[in-house]
Design an enzyme around this catalytic site. Sequence first.
Site, PDB file in Angstrom:
ATOM      1  N   CYS A  34      -2.924   8.815 -11.277  1.00  0.00           N
ATOM      2  CA  CYS A  34      -1.821   8.441 -10.386  1.00  0.00           C
ATOM      3  C   CYS A  34      -2.228   8.488  -8.921  1.00  0.00           C
ATOM      4  O   CYS A  34      -1.508   8.005  -8.052  1.00  0.00           O
ATOM      5  CB  CYS A  34      -0.621   9.359 -10.618  1.00  0.00           C
ATOM      6  SG  CYS A  34       0.073   9.175 -12.262  1.00  0.00           S
ATOM      7  N   HIS A  81       9.495  -5.075  -6.416  1.00  0.00           N
ATOM      8  CA  HIS A  81       8.266  -5.726  -5.932  1.00  0.00           C
ATOM      9  C   HIS A  81       7.788  -5.133  -4.609  1.00  0.00           C
ATOM     10  O   HIS A  81       7.188  -5.836  -3.790  1.00  0.00           O
ATOM     11  CB  HIS A  81       8.429  -7.247  -5.849  1.00  0.00           C
ATOM     12  CG  HIS A  81       8.419  -7.896  -7.197  1.00  0.00           C
ATOM     13  ND1 HIS A  81       9.472  -7.802  -8.070  1.00  0.00           N
ATOM     14  CD2 HIS A  81       7.464  -8.612  -7.838  1.00  0.00           C
ATOM     15  CE1 HIS A  81       9.172  -8.462  -9.182  1.00  0.00           C
ATOM     16  NE2 HIS A  81       7.962  -8.944  -9.080  1.00  0.00           N
TER      17      HIS A  81
END
Length: 136
Positions: A34, A81
């Site tokens: 991550c 997005h």
Amino acid sequence: MRVTVSRKAHFNAAHRLYRKDWSNEQNDTIFGKCNNANFHGHNYELTVSVTGGIDPETGYVIDTKILSDLIKVHIEDAFDHKNLNLDVPEFAELNPTAENIVVVIWQKLRAHIHADKDLEVTLYETPRNFVTFKGE
Ligand code: NI
């Protein structure tokens, strides 16, 4: 008599989990993949639940059109997005973990929902990993 009305929504977003004040090694140890410097994406799914009394005139706890519009304007338009670290001001200094994201979503929606109603948000980061916040 209190009834819970829920609405599902989703957004796609990128993030990176890391602390600027930690070394790369420490970030890798805690955040693993991550912490990828080039970010990675998730298909986030959320459920927003509003609990309250039924309005005797309308028969609604909350008009689902109003709830879906709130989610669209304040969450989907703000996060979809986007790169959460770079594009969303709330995460400029806040690690965009699922835990922190669900609290930010809850805070953004809470401001627009009448105080006599309870709000709970569940955020799925993956189909198997999800977090819930109800303001406590
Ligand atoms: Ni992630």
